[in-house]
Scaffold this motif. Structure first.
Motif, PDB file in Angstrom:
ATOM      1  N   ASN A  34      -7.736   2.457  -0.562  1.00  0.00           N
ATOM      2  CA  ASN A  34      -7.477   0.925  -0.651  1.00  0.00           C
ATOM      3  C   ASN A  34      -8.859   0.272  -0.130  1.00  0.00           C
ATOM      4  OD1 ASN A  34      -6.554  -1.793  -0.182  1.00  0.00           O
ATOM      5  ND2 ASN A  34      -5.292  -1.274   1.445  1.00  0.00           N
ATOM      6  N   ASP A  48     -14.158   6.131   7.204  1.00  0.00           N
ATOM      7  CA  ASP A  48     -14.523   4.557   7.369  1.00  0.00           C
ATOM      8  C   ASP A  48     -16.061   4.262   7.941  1.00  0.00           C
ATOM      9  OD1 ASP A  48     -12.124   2.216   7.280  1.00  0.00           O
ATOM     10  OD2 ASP A  48     -14.158   1.713   8.109  1.00  0.00           O
ATOM     11  N   VAL A  49     -16.348   3.199   7.392  1.00  0.00           N
ATOM     12  CA  VAL A  49     -17.706   2.786   7.901  1.00  0.00           C
ATOM     13  C   VAL A  49     -17.536   2.220   9.089  1.00  0.00           C
ATOM     14  CG1 VAL A  49     -17.620   0.306   7.025  1.00  0.00           C
ATOM     15  CG2 VAL A  49     -19.871   1.815   6.878  1.00  0.00           C
ATOM     16  N   GLY A 101     -18.951   6.653   8.053  1.00  0.00           N
ATOM     17  CA  GLY A 101     -19.964   6.625   6.908  1.00  0.00           C
ATOM     18  C   GLY A 101     -19.359   5.764   5.978  1.00  0.00           C
ATOM     19  N   SER A 102     -20.469   5.511   5.077  1.00  0.00           N
ATOM     20  CA  SER A 102     -19.893   4.643   3.752  1.00  0.00           C
ATOM     21  C   SER A 102     -19.539   5.558   2.637  1.00  0.00           C
ATOM     22  CB  SER A 102     -21.349   3.881   3.353  1.00  0.00           C
ATOM     23  OG  SER A 102     -20.968   2.966   2.258  1.00  0.00           O
ATOM     24  N   TRP A 103     -18.362   5.186   2.234  1.00  0.00           N
ATOM     25  CA  TRP A 103     -17.716   5.765   0.851  1.00  0.00           C
ATOM     26  C   TRP A 103     -17.924   7.195   0.926  1.00  0.00           C
ATOM     27  CZ3 TRP A 103     -14.447   2.771   1.351  1.00  0.00           C
ATOM     28  CH2 TRP A 103     -14.406   1.288   0.977  1.00  0.00           C
ATOM     29  N   THR A 123       0.965  -1.196  -0.054  1.00  0.00           N
ATOM     30  CA  THR A 123      -0.003  -0.112   0.077  1.00  0.00           C
ATOM     31  C   THR A 123       0.954   1.361  -0.079  1.00  0.00           C
ATOM     32  OG1 THR A 123      -1.722  -1.215   1.079  1.00  0.00           O
ATOM     33  CG2 THR A 123      -1.914   1.007   1.308  1.00  0.00           C
ATOM     34  N   GLY A 175     -11.982   4.702   3.420  1.00  0.00           N
ATOM     35  CA  GLY A 175     -11.822   3.479   4.214  1.00  0.00           C
ATOM     36  C   GLY A 175     -10.267   3.385   4.586  1.00  0.00           C
ATOM     37  N   THR A 176     -10.189   4.190   5.779  1.00  0.00           N
ATOM     38  CA  THR A 176      -8.910   4.484   6.116  1.00  0.00           C
ATOM     39  C   THR A 176      -8.391   3.393   7.074  1.00  0.00           C
ATOM     40  OG1 THR A 176      -7.384   6.595   7.024  1.00  0.00           O
ATOM     41  CG2 THR A 176      -9.542   5.962   8.058  1.00  0.00           C
ATOM     42  N   GLY A 177      -9.267   2.756   7.727  1.00  0.00           N
ATOM     43  CA  GLY A 177      -8.749   1.608   8.484  1.00  0.00           C
ATOM     44  C   GLY A 177      -8.012   2.261   9.761  1.00  0.00           C
ATOM     45  N   SER A 234     -15.167  -7.470   6.539  1.00  0.00           N
ATOM     46  CA  SER A 234     -15.509  -6.211   6.003  1.00  0.00           C
ATOM     47  C   SER A 234     -14.448  -5.268   5.537  1.00  0.00           C
ATOM     48  CB  SER A 234     -16.376  -5.333   6.992  1.00  0.00           C
ATOM     49  OG  SER A 234     -15.516  -5.049   8.193  1.00  0.00           O
ATOM     50  N   ALA A 235     -13.064  -5.540   5.740  1.00  0.00           N
ATOM     51  CA  ALA A 235     -12.082  -4.811   5.250  1.00  0.00           C
ATOM     52  C   ALA A 235     -11.374  -5.475   3.955  1.00  0.00           C
ATOM     53  CB  ALA A 235     -10.910  -4.618   6.440  1.00  0.00           C
TER      54      ALA A 235
HETATM   55  N1  SAM Z   1      -6.625   2.154   4.076  1.00  0.00           N
HETATM   56  C1  SAM Z   1      -6.178   1.102   5.390  1.00  0.00           C
HETATM   57  C2  SAM Z   1      -5.095   0.406   4.732  1.00  0.00           C
HETATM   58  O1  SAM Z   1      -4.749   0.661   3.647  1.00  0.00           O
HETATM   59  O2  SAM Z   1      -4.327  -0.334   5.468  1.00  0.00           O
HETATM   60  C3  SAM Z   1      -7.577   0.130   5.227  1.00  0.00           C
HETATM   61  C4  SAM Z   1      -7.947  -0.661   4.234  1.00  0.00           C
HETATM   62  S1  SAM Z   1      -8.982  -1.832   4.208  1.00  0.00           S
HETATM   63  C5  SAM Z   1      -8.328  -2.937   2.810  1.00  0.00           C
HETATM   64  C6  SAM Z   1     -10.618  -1.259   3.595  1.00  0.00           C
HETATM   65  C7  SAM Z   1     -11.173  -0.223   4.791  1.00  0.00           C
HETATM   66  O3  SAM Z   1     -12.570  -0.011   4.223  1.00  0.00           O
HETATM   67  C8  SAM Z   1     -11.442  -0.993   6.008  1.00  0.00           C
HETATM   68  O4  SAM Z   1     -11.039  -0.155   7.033  1.00  0.00           O
HETATM   69  C9  SAM Z   1     -13.275  -1.211   5.875  1.00  0.00           C
HETATM   70  O5  SAM Z   1     -13.632  -0.896   7.230  1.00  0.00           O
HETATM   71  C10 SAM Z   1     -13.321   0.032   5.140  1.00  0.00           C
HETATM   72  N2  SAM Z   1     -14.810   0.020   4.344  1.00  0.00           N
HETATM   73  C11 SAM Z   1     -15.454  -0.991   3.951  1.00  0.00           C
HETATM   74  N3  SAM Z   1     -16.530  -0.960   3.480  1.00  0.00           N
HETATM   75  C12 SAM Z   1     -16.685   0.509   3.681  1.00  0.00           C
HETATM   76  C13 SAM Z   1     -17.588   1.672   3.070  1.00  0.00           C
HETATM   77  N4  SAM Z   1     -18.987   1.069   2.643  1.00  0.00           N
HETATM   78  N5  SAM Z   1     -17.559   2.633   3.479  1.00  0.00           N
HETATM   79  C14 SAM Z   1     -16.401   3.167   4.069  1.00  0.00           C
HETATM   80  N6  SAM Z   1     -15.410   2.396   4.400  1.00  0.00           N
HETATM   81  C15 SAM Z   1     -15.587   1.214   4.209  1.00  0.00           C
END
Ligand code: SAM
Ligand code: GLN
Length: 278
Positions: free
Chosen positions: A185, A142-143, A168-170, A96, A119-121, A205-206
């Motif tokens: 990511n 992030d959701v 929130g979602s996206w 990443t 989707g910052t995790g 979910s990630a």
């Molecule tokens: N950005 C971090 C990284 O690169 O290590 C985490 C990436 S992880 C692959 C994907 C992230 O997207 C997770 O933290 C997950 O909770 C989040 N996610 C999943 N569905 C989502 C949505 N509908 N809206 C926002 N975030 C979402």
């Protein structure tokens, strides 16, 4: 038991399941005796007391069950930041960092831009970009509220006043706002992918995004257009076998200048597309 003997025994047990058995054993032993790694080399003859031995055995058991080292230690290094992680967050991957370096290439050193990390995790990408571009404002979403709590703590520990988190979602939490660059990511693994077995300790979910792994990328391709300035780039990580599918989705949604970039192993991992001026 002596420290050096404890390591030898642990390496033997970890080797079948871990590619980094020796390092894992050393780190777990250090965690058990609360000492830095240098102590192991300076005092190999030290005896482990029963309490430390019990702790070491408990940590070893978790590792043998396949729990990632980052969840056992609670941290993972990413772009030279020591980040907190938890089972609510993905463990940031070295690949990443390609997305981070492409984003930095895009953002001039003195830019005062608005950057969005979807989707910052644990906040890995946002923290890395914010540290390198202190004049930019980074919005990290992030959701998952649990993941965002970890991201906020990482942002606080890195002393970065230029990052804010929204749940929130996206693009929902940033409706009506315009960004210069969007990075993400997203989850992109197929729901029947056998690789999920070895990733079972990380949040599904990630990781997972429908039958072909592209459900979230389809949403981002449509929704991000109205959140970017003209010519602004959307930069998304994806699986090494998804380059063509991702380009097709972006093309269909009306993006321009769709380009894919390879990771250090030569595999196509990040696609950049621009909001068309037309
Ligand atoms: N950005 C971090 C990284 O690169 O290590 C985490 C990436 S992880 C692959 C994907 C992230 O997207 C997770 O933290 C997950 O909770 C989040 N996610 C999943 N569905 C989502 C949505 N509908 N809206 C926002 N975030 C979402
Ligand atoms: N890079 C992760 C893996 O393959 C997947 C992360 C994701 O779905 N974004 O282990």
């Amino acid at each position: 038991m002596r420290l050096d003997a404890a390591i030898v025994g642990a390496v033997e047990r970890l080797s079948p399941s871990s590619e980094s058995a020796r390092l894992d054993a050393e780190i777990l032993l250090c965690q058990s005796i609360d000492m830095p790694r240098s102590y192991l080399f300076a005092h190999p003859e030290d005896e482990l007391d029963t309490h430390a031995l019990d702790r070491f055995e408990a940590l070893l058991q978790r590792r043998l069950e396949g729990v990632p080292m980052a969840y056992i230690s609670g941290t993972k290094e990413f772009w030279s930041h020591e980040l907190l992680v938890s089972p609510a967050t993905l463990v940031p991957r070295p690949e990443t960092e390609l997305l981070v370096s492409l984003a930095l290439h895009e953002i001039p050193q003195d830019a005062e831009w608005q950057i969005l990390d979807l989707g910052t995790g644990c906040g890995a990408i946002a923290v890395a970009i914010a540290g390198e571009r202190p004049l930019c404002n980074i919005t990290a979403t992030d959701v998952s509220a649990e993941a965002l709590a970890i991201a906020r703590e990482n942002i606080r520990q890195a002393s970065l006043p230029n990052v804010s988190c929204l749940e929130g979602s996206w693009t929902t939490p940033v409706t009506g706002r315009l960004f210069n660059v969007i990075v993400s990511n997203p989850p992109y693994i197929r729901e029947d992918d056998e690789a999920l077995q070895s990733l079972r300790h990380e949040p599904l979910s990630a990781l997972v995004s429908g039958a072909d792994g592209l459900d979230d990328i389809r949403v981002l391709a449509v929704d991000c257009i109205s959140s970017l300035i003209e010519n602004g780039p959307l930069m998304m990580e994806h699986g090494p076998d998804q380059q063509e599918a991702v380009a097709g989705i972006l093309n269909e949604a009306g993006w321009a200048e769709i380009t894919c970039h390879n990771d250090l192993g030569g595999r196509p991992r990040v696609t950049v597309a621009r909001r068309s001026g037309k």
